[in-house]
Design a protein around this motif. Structure first.
Motif, PDB file in Angstrom:
ATOM      1  N   THR A  33      12.124  -5.649 -33.304  1.00 13.72           N
ATOM      2  CA  THR A  33      11.183  -4.869 -34.103  1.00 13.72           C
ATOM      3  C   THR A  33      11.941  -3.874 -34.975  1.00 13.72           C
ATOM      4  N   THR A 101       6.113 -11.271 -39.765  1.00 11.37           N
ATOM      5  CA  THR A 101       5.669 -11.165 -38.379  1.00 11.37           C
ATOM      6  C   THR A 101       5.160 -12.519 -37.906  1.00 11.37           C
ATOM      7  N   ARG A 119       7.563  -9.259 -34.208  1.00 12.83           N
ATOM      8  CA  ARG A 119       8.062  -8.714 -35.465  1.00 12.83           C
ATOM      9  C   ARG A 119       9.525  -9.091 -35.703  1.00 12.83           C
TER      10      ARG A 119
END
Length: 176
Positions: A33, A101, A119
């Motif tokens: 992420t 994503t 992500r």
């Protein structure tokens, strides 16, 4: 490599470095992420390259391994294409952009499903030679001089109202 040759090589390099010497490396679609990767990138921004690599090698975050590889690649690019010395290199810029994503679904109770967002990140690291430290010293001297001037201006201004107040009190006493 001359400036004209650099412009012919990459518009992205022009945007990241301009006419300055240095090199960059990008890792795209990294499965971590962006928020977690930014924590790691913030550790090394502005550090010398050897210090940054040592920090990343022992950082406990999972993204540290990927950022280590990107910094190492940027250093190799600087050494090979720009012929810069590794000892003089500093992490000038380092940032993380959000990639696409991946959307997945997980079954839940009563026939429902929830979405799981996986992500991705694009990690960019720019390295360049160290900048001389003389400019901040001159700025500090200029700030000290300005502060002394401001103090000199403020000191008489504080005394003046006090004198006027005592003069007014004296006039009131005389009129009584």
């Amino acid at each position: 490599m001359s400036v004209m040759e650099r412009r012919a090589v990459s518009a992205r390099r022009e945007g990241l470095l301009g006419d300055e010497p240095g090199a960059f490396a990008v890792a795209r679609f990294v499965r971590v992420t962006p928020m977690k990767a930014r924590r790691v990138v913030d550790l090394v921004r502005g550090m010398g390259v050897d210090d940054a690599l040592a920090t990343l090698k022992f950082a406990p975050q999972a993204a540290a391994e990927t950022v280590y590889k990107v910094v190492d690649s940027a250093v190799a690019n600087a050494e090979s294409t720009e012929h810069l010395s590794r000892a003089d290199l500093v992490v000038v810029k380092a940032y993380v952009d959000e990639g696409p994503t991946l959307k997945r679904h997980r079954p839940r109770a009563q026939g429902r499903a929830t979405r799981i967002d996986k992500r991705t990140s694009h990690i960019t690291v720019v390295v360049g030679p160290k900048v001389e430290a003389e400019a901040p010293a001159k700025k500090a001297d200029a700030k000290k001089a300005e502060a002394k001037k401001d103090d000199a201006k403020k000191a008489p201004a504080k005394k003046a109202p006090a004198k006027k107040a005592t003069a007014k009190k004296a006039e009131k006493k005389e009129t009584r």
